[in-house]
Scaffold this active site. Sequence first.
Site, PDB file in Angstrom:
ATOM      1  N   GLN A   1       0.822  -1.203   0.000  1.00 23.75           N
ATOM      2  CA  GLN A   1       0.000   0.000   0.000  1.00 23.75           C
ATOM      3  C   GLN A   1       0.856   1.252   0.000  1.00 23.75           C
ATOM      4  O   GLN A   1       2.064   1.220   0.232  1.00 23.75           O
ATOM      5  CB  GLN A   1      -0.923   0.010   1.217  1.00 23.75           C
ATOM      6  CG  GLN A   1      -0.198  -0.064   2.551  1.00 23.75           C
ATOM      7  CD  GLN A   1      -1.145  -0.179   3.731  1.00 23.75           C
ATOM      8  OE1 GLN A   1      -1.281   0.776   4.515  1.00 23.75           O
ATOM      9  NE2 GLN A   1      -1.797  -1.342   3.864  1.00 23.75           N
TER      10      GLN A   1
ATOM     11  N   HIS B   1       0.249   5.782   0.846  1.00 20.54           N
ATOM     12  CA  HIS B   1      -0.640   6.813   1.377  1.00 20.54           C
ATOM     13  C   HIS B   1      -0.363   8.139   0.664  1.00 20.54           C
ATOM     14  O   HIS B   1       0.776   8.414   0.256  1.00 20.54           O
ATOM     15  CB  HIS B   1      -0.432   6.987   2.875  1.00 20.54           C
ATOM     16  CG  HIS B   1      -0.581   5.717   3.655  1.00 20.54           C
ATOM     17  ND1 HIS B   1      -1.712   4.948   3.612  1.00 20.54           N
ATOM     18  CD2 HIS B   1       0.270   5.067   4.497  1.00 20.54           C
ATOM     19  CE1 HIS B   1      -1.570   3.891   4.388  1.00 20.54           C
ATOM     20  NE2 HIS B   1      -0.365   3.934   4.931  1.00 20.54           N
TER      21      HIS B   1
ATOM     22  N   GLU C   1       3.126   7.955   8.558  1.00 19.90           N
ATOM     23  CA  GLU C   1       3.058   7.066   9.712  1.00 19.90           C
ATOM     24  C   GLU C   1       4.454   6.661  10.177  1.00 19.90           C
ATOM     25  O   GLU C   1       5.408   6.637   9.398  1.00 19.90           O
ATOM     26  CB  GLU C   1       2.228   5.817   9.403  1.00 19.90           C
ATOM     27  CG  GLU C   1       2.776   4.945   8.300  1.00 19.90           C
ATOM     28  CD  GLU C   1       1.794   3.854   7.880  1.00 19.90           C
ATOM     29  OE1 GLU C   1       0.587   4.145   7.759  1.00 19.90           O
ATOM     30  OE2 GLU C   1       2.241   2.710   7.669  1.00 19.90           O
TER      31      GLU C   1
ATOM     32  N   HIS D   1       4.853   0.247   0.858  1.00 23.77           N
ATOM     33  CA  HIS D   1       5.236  -0.598   1.973  1.00 23.77           C
ATOM     34  C   HIS D   1       4.228  -1.710   2.198  1.00 23.77           C
ATOM     35  O   HIS D   1       3.100  -1.669   1.699  1.00 23.77           O
ATOM     36  CB  HIS D   1       5.379   0.227   3.261  1.00 23.77           C
ATOM     37  CG  HIS D   1       4.105   0.876   3.723  1.00 23.77           C
ATOM     38  ND1 HIS D   1       3.589   2.000   3.109  1.00 23.77           N
ATOM     39  CD2 HIS D   1       3.243   0.581   4.730  1.00 23.77           C
ATOM     40  CE1 HIS D   1       2.472   2.361   3.708  1.00 23.77           C
ATOM     41  NE2 HIS D   1       2.235   1.511   4.705  1.00 23.77           N
TER      42      HIS D   1
ATOM     43  N   ARG E   1      -4.170   0.417  -2.361  1.00 22.41           N
ATOM     44  CA  ARG E   1      -3.546  -0.907  -2.291  1.00 22.41           C
ATOM     45  C   ARG E   1      -3.254  -1.464  -3.674  1.00 22.41           C
ATOM     46  O   ARG E   1      -3.937  -1.139  -4.647  1.00 22.41           O
ATOM     47  CB  ARG E   1      -4.458  -1.875  -1.528  1.00 22.41           C
ATOM     48  CG  ARG E   1      -4.811  -1.417  -0.117  1.00 22.41           C
ATOM     49  CD  ARG E   1      -5.801  -2.350   0.542  1.00 22.41           C
ATOM     50  NE  ARG E   1      -6.134  -1.912   1.899  1.00 22.41           N
ATOM     51  CZ  ARG E   1      -7.120  -1.065   2.180  1.00 22.41           C
ATOM     52  NH1 ARG E   1      -7.879  -0.587   1.194  1.00 22.41           N
ATOM     53  NH2 ARG E   1      -7.350  -0.712   3.420  1.00 22.41           N
TER      54      ARG E   1
END
Length: 372
Positions: free
Chosen positions: A61, A63, A98, A227, A246
């Site tokens: 995935q 972001h 993140e 990642h 994804r």
Amino acid sequence: MGAHQSAPSGVALPGGGRTTLEAMIAADPVGELGPQSVARFGPRLPFLLKVLAAEMALSIQVHPSRGQAETGFRAESERGLAPGDKSRNYTDDWPKPEILCALTPFEALAGMRSPQDAAALLKELAVGQLDPVTAILAAASGPEALTEALAAILAWPHQRRAALVADVVRGCAEVAAGGGPYAAACVAAVRLNGEHPGDLGVIASLLLRHSVLQPGQAVFLPAGGLHAYLHGTGVELLGNSDNVVRAGLTAKHIDVPELLELTDPAVAVPVLEPRALGGGLFVYDSPAPEFRLYRAELGRAAIGLPGADGARIVLCAEGAALLRASGGEVADLTLGRGESCFVAAGDGAVTVAGPATVFVAASGLDPTPSAW
């Protein structure tokens, strides 16, 4: 643990009763978040805190950045996709950087290899069908070739996918048995095929850098960082968003064109060591303004809880942590292992004592100097 609109945390109020963290913040944004946070992010807690326990691989995935999230959310809303529609990539208009800190050895694929390294790995597999992909990588003059190679793998004709994955898994098993620098990544790929049989993500995983974080180490994923988390338990702190695009290793919605658009193959994803601040307190530096992650290894002596200018979420990972507000207006609180609490900006200076290991999520606007 957070206040995302899709699933805000429940809160047990000190005087009795229950509410949600989202409702509590909405009733007094400045008092709960602090004026600096509200000025930068609006009346919204800017981070989410999670305990992530991957028994099997999570999806490959990526972001979005803030600009990409705003554009994507607006476009999907204008197309009439409802907020809960499973075909949405963007459930909100926020970015989702993140950081993940390992509690156990944590196996991850994070960031892409160099084109030359990826070409060398694929060549070792001796799978003739992949020769065109290997050639793209070997001839590369820049990281863009990684995106081209990833696109070629993920667009493989449906009727030929099963045979390709089977050949790659056989090649990975041979490389793994022979040892060498690619053995661990190949062992992971063989295991991925057991968890997600025939998934093209098994092959795509070989383009990513494989690592195993040791407890206390962390990895920071900025926007565009491809990642997949493979196995282990860790504390994850991220922007207050649920935007995930994804490409494989999942039964959830996949959008390969959008993932390729968002992926930045040049993004560096280093393994981070914590920086000691004294008194058993450590910080994991990152450039994200939405959050900052602290870890405290506490004895019986109390230390000041970091992030006093804004809201904090405190998670006790081991032992028992005693939190005490300096003014005495707020009752003391003891957190056991696995328990967490919200500390409002209006609570002011708070101390915490153990023996315990606690994680503290705070805004990245916190004035603690960053070494990033």
